[in-house]
Design an enzyme around this catalytic site. Structure first.
Site, PDB file in Angstrom:
ATOM      1  N   GLY A   3     -67.080 -24.035   3.052  1.00  0.00           N
ATOM      2  CA  GLY A   3     -66.860 -24.035   4.494  1.00  0.00           C
ATOM      3  C   GLY A   3     -67.596 -22.960   5.254  1.00  0.00           C
ATOM      4  O   GLY A   3     -67.138 -22.521   6.305  1.00  0.00           O
ATOM      5  N   SER A   4     -68.781 -22.542   4.753  1.00  0.00           N
ATOM      6  CA  SER A   4     -69.499 -21.503   5.503  1.00  0.00           C
ATOM      7  C   SER A   4     -69.989 -22.042   6.851  1.00  0.00           C
ATOM      8  O   SER A   4     -69.987 -21.312   7.847  1.00  0.00           O
ATOM      9  CB  SER A   4     -70.661 -20.927   4.686  1.00  0.00           C
ATOM     10  OG  SER A   4     -71.701 -21.850   4.539  1.00  0.00           O
ATOM     11  N   ASN A   5     -70.374 -23.315   6.899  1.00  0.00           N
ATOM     12  CA  ASN A   5     -70.747 -23.902   8.201  1.00  0.00           C
ATOM     13  C   ASN A   5     -69.536 -23.982   9.120  1.00  0.00           C
ATOM     14  O   ASN A   5     -69.627 -23.677  10.307  1.00  0.00           O
ATOM     15  CB  ASN A   5     -71.351 -25.290   8.007  1.00  0.00           C
ATOM     16  CG  ASN A   5     -72.825 -25.238   7.707  1.00  0.00           C
ATOM     17  OD1 ASN A   5     -73.638 -24.926   8.570  1.00  0.00           O
ATOM     18  ND2 ASN A   5     -73.180 -25.515   6.459  1.00  0.00           N
ATOM     19  N   ASN A  29     -72.742 -35.375  11.432  1.00  0.00           N
ATOM     20  CA  ASN A  29     -72.817 -34.777  10.095  1.00  0.00           C
ATOM     21  C   ASN A  29     -74.044 -33.878  10.025  1.00  0.00           C
ATOM     22  O   ASN A  29     -75.012 -34.090  10.748  1.00  0.00           O
ATOM     23  CB  ASN A  29     -72.946 -35.908   9.058  1.00  0.00           C
ATOM     24  CG  ASN A  29     -73.084 -35.383   7.642  1.00  0.00           C
ATOM     25  OD1 ASN A  29     -72.328 -34.520   7.199  1.00  0.00           O
ATOM     26  ND2 ASN A  29     -74.069 -35.899   6.906  1.00  0.00           N
ATOM     27  N   HIS A  66     -76.896 -32.648   7.225  1.00  0.00           N
ATOM     28  CA  HIS A  66     -77.425 -32.963   5.903  1.00  0.00           C
ATOM     29  C   HIS A  66     -78.488 -31.918   5.550  1.00  0.00           C
ATOM     30  O   HIS A  66     -79.337 -31.595   6.379  1.00  0.00           O
ATOM     31  CB  HIS A  66     -78.033 -34.366   5.904  1.00  0.00           C
ATOM     32  CG  HIS A  66     -78.420 -34.818   4.532  1.00  0.00           C
ATOM     33  ND1 HIS A  66     -77.501 -35.275   3.619  1.00  0.00           N
ATOM     34  CD2 HIS A  66     -79.617 -34.830   3.904  1.00  0.00           C
ATOM     35  CE1 HIS A  66     -78.117 -35.567   2.490  1.00  0.00           C
ATOM     36  NE2 HIS A  66     -79.410 -35.311   2.633  1.00  0.00           N
ATOM     37  N   LEU A 108     -67.764 -34.258   1.779  1.00  0.00           N
ATOM     38  CA  LEU A 108     -68.487 -34.993   0.740  1.00  0.00           C
ATOM     39  C   LEU A 108     -67.940 -36.384   0.439  1.00  0.00           C
ATOM     40  O   LEU A 108     -68.526 -37.107  -0.367  1.00  0.00           O
ATOM     41  CB  LEU A 108     -68.543 -34.143  -0.539  1.00  0.00           C
ATOM     42  CG  LEU A 108     -69.201 -32.765  -0.332  1.00  0.00           C
ATOM     43  CD1 LEU A 108     -69.263 -31.995  -1.637  1.00  0.00           C
ATOM     44  CD2 LEU A 108     -70.581 -32.873   0.306  1.00  0.00           C
ATOM     45  N   GLU A 136     -78.879 -23.959   8.818  1.00  0.00           N
ATOM     46  CA  GLU A 136     -77.677 -24.667   9.263  1.00  0.00           C
ATOM     47  C   GLU A 136     -76.823 -23.746  10.127  1.00  0.00           C
ATOM     48  O   GLU A 136     -76.387 -24.110  11.219  1.00  0.00           O
ATOM     49  CB  GLU A 136     -76.884 -25.170   8.057  1.00  0.00           C
ATOM     50  CG  GLU A 136     -77.636 -26.209   7.250  1.00  0.00           C
ATOM     51  CD  GLU A 136     -76.800 -26.809   6.121  1.00  0.00           C
ATOM     52  OE1 GLU A 136     -75.818 -26.206   5.689  1.00  0.00           O
ATOM     53  OE2 GLU A 136     -77.151 -27.907   5.674  1.00  0.00           O
ATOM     54  N   ASP A 182     -75.817 -41.191   5.508  1.00  0.00           N
ATOM     55  CA  ASP A 182     -77.019 -40.476   5.996  1.00  0.00           C
ATOM     56  C   ASP A 182     -77.998 -41.347   6.769  1.00  0.00           C
ATOM     57  O   ASP A 182     -79.185 -41.036   6.829  1.00  0.00           O
ATOM     58  CB  ASP A 182     -77.759 -39.804   4.817  1.00  0.00           C
ATOM     59  CG  ASP A 182     -76.854 -38.870   4.039  1.00  0.00           C
ATOM     60  OD1 ASP A 182     -76.012 -38.204   4.663  1.00  0.00           O
ATOM     61  OD2 ASP A 182     -76.990 -38.818   2.795  1.00  0.00           O
TER      62      ASP A 182
HETATM   63  C1  GAR Z   1     -74.182 -27.670   3.438  1.00  0.00           C
HETATM   64  O1  GAR Z   1     -75.447 -27.289   2.980  1.00  0.00           O
HETATM   65  C2  GAR Z   1     -74.238 -29.093   3.988  1.00  0.00           C
HETATM   66  O2  GAR Z   1     -75.452 -29.425   4.597  1.00  0.00           O
HETATM   67  C3  GAR Z   1     -74.038 -29.912   2.737  1.00  0.00           C
HETATM   68  O3  GAR Z   1     -73.057 -29.221   2.015  1.00  0.00           O
HETATM   69  C4  GAR Z   1     -73.193 -27.814   2.258  1.00  0.00           C
HETATM   70  C5  GAR Z   1     -71.829 -27.249   2.581  1.00  0.00           C
HETATM   71  O4  GAR Z   1     -71.830 -25.860   2.649  1.00  0.00           O
HETATM   72  N1  GAR Z   1     -73.653 -31.255   3.073  1.00  0.00           N
HETATM   73  C6  GAR Z   1     -74.073 -32.325   2.398  1.00  0.00           C
HETATM   74  O5  GAR Z   1     -74.781 -32.264   1.407  1.00  0.00           O
HETATM   75  C7  GAR Z   1     -73.577 -33.663   2.963  1.00  0.00           C
HETATM   76  N2  GAR Z   1     -74.341 -34.747   2.419  1.00  0.00           N
HETATM   77  P1  GAR Z   1     -70.625 -25.074   3.323  1.00  0.00           P
HETATM   78  O6  GAR Z   1     -69.325 -25.632   2.741  1.00  0.00           O
HETATM   79  O7  GAR Z   1     -70.826 -23.650   2.921  1.00  0.00           O
HETATM   80  O8  GAR Z   1     -70.694 -25.277   4.804  1.00  0.00           O
END
Ligand code: GAR
Length: 187
Positions: A12-14, A101, A103, A84, A173, A144
């Site tokens: 969940g860093s985003n 979303n 990606h 996911l 991101e 996607d």
């Molecule tokens: C992120 O890089 C995001 O783009 C990817 O999962 C990571 C989650 O990181 N998403 C996908 O691959 C979706 N197809 P986070 O939990 O640290 O935000």
């Protein structure tokens, strides 16, 4: 007040970047964080911002229970930030042009089922691509494939590992996702 709902499955860093960005702004609130993973890092992160967390099972996502909880919030945007599971059609239909979303690659390359997280970065490295990047897009019924809202590229030719690619992409991101969400909300 514009209401944002987040979905995340892992660290969940985003999601945290988004919570922090809008915490400091007037007129926006992250009204709920939804996760299918009861040990997801995003749960603690959301608690630190006093944001309600909804933990659900895959069946509850696919059988309308999650949609009911979302409807009680009535969000202006639903953001998948490292989520996911396949997102269900009933929520997409109930919130047209409101589900987005992120990606971790330049779609349409490296999209589709099974293409997430490190799988994407390994494929980029194996193919010796000179650049990768991020894609923010609307969510439709196919993985996607929804309309692209924003892309940003980054050079990865000097990266020696998929982890290095991941770090570069994650930094992009964090830099762009909150701002793009704000622009969509005001668009
Ligand atoms: C992120 O890089 C995001 O783009 C990817 O999962 C990571 C989650 O990181 N998403 C996908 O691959 C979706 N197809 P986070 O939990 O640290 O935000």
């Amino acid at each position: 007040m514009k209401k944002i709902v987040l979905f995340a499955s892992g660290g969940g860093s985003n999601a945290e970047q988004i919570m922090q960005y809008f915490d400091e702004k007037q007129g926006y609130t992250v009204a709920g964080v939804f996760t299918n993973n009861k040990t997801a890092g995003v749960i603690e992160r959301a608690k630190n911002y006093d944001i309600p967390v909804f933990i659900f099972k895959r069946e509850e996502l696919n059988e309308g229970k999650v949609l009911q909880s979302i409807n009680q919030i009535a969000p202006d945007i639903i953001v998948l930030a490292g989520f996911l599971l396949k997102f269900p059609s009933d929520i997409i239909a109930a919130y047209p042009h409101k589900v987005i979303n992120i990606h971790p690659a330049l779609l349409p390359k490296y999209g589709g089922k099974g293409m997430y997280g490190m799988h994407v970065h390994r494929a980029v490295l194996e193919n010796k691509d000179k650049k990768s990047g991020i894609t923010i897009h609307y969510v439709n019924d196919n993985y996607d494939e929804g309309n692209i809202i924003y892309q940003h590229a980054v050079a990865v030719e000097e990266c020696l590992s998929a982890e290095e690619v991941a770090l570069k992409v994650l930094a992009l991101e964090h830099e762009h996702f909150p701002r793009v969400i704000e622009e969509i909300l005001n668009g």
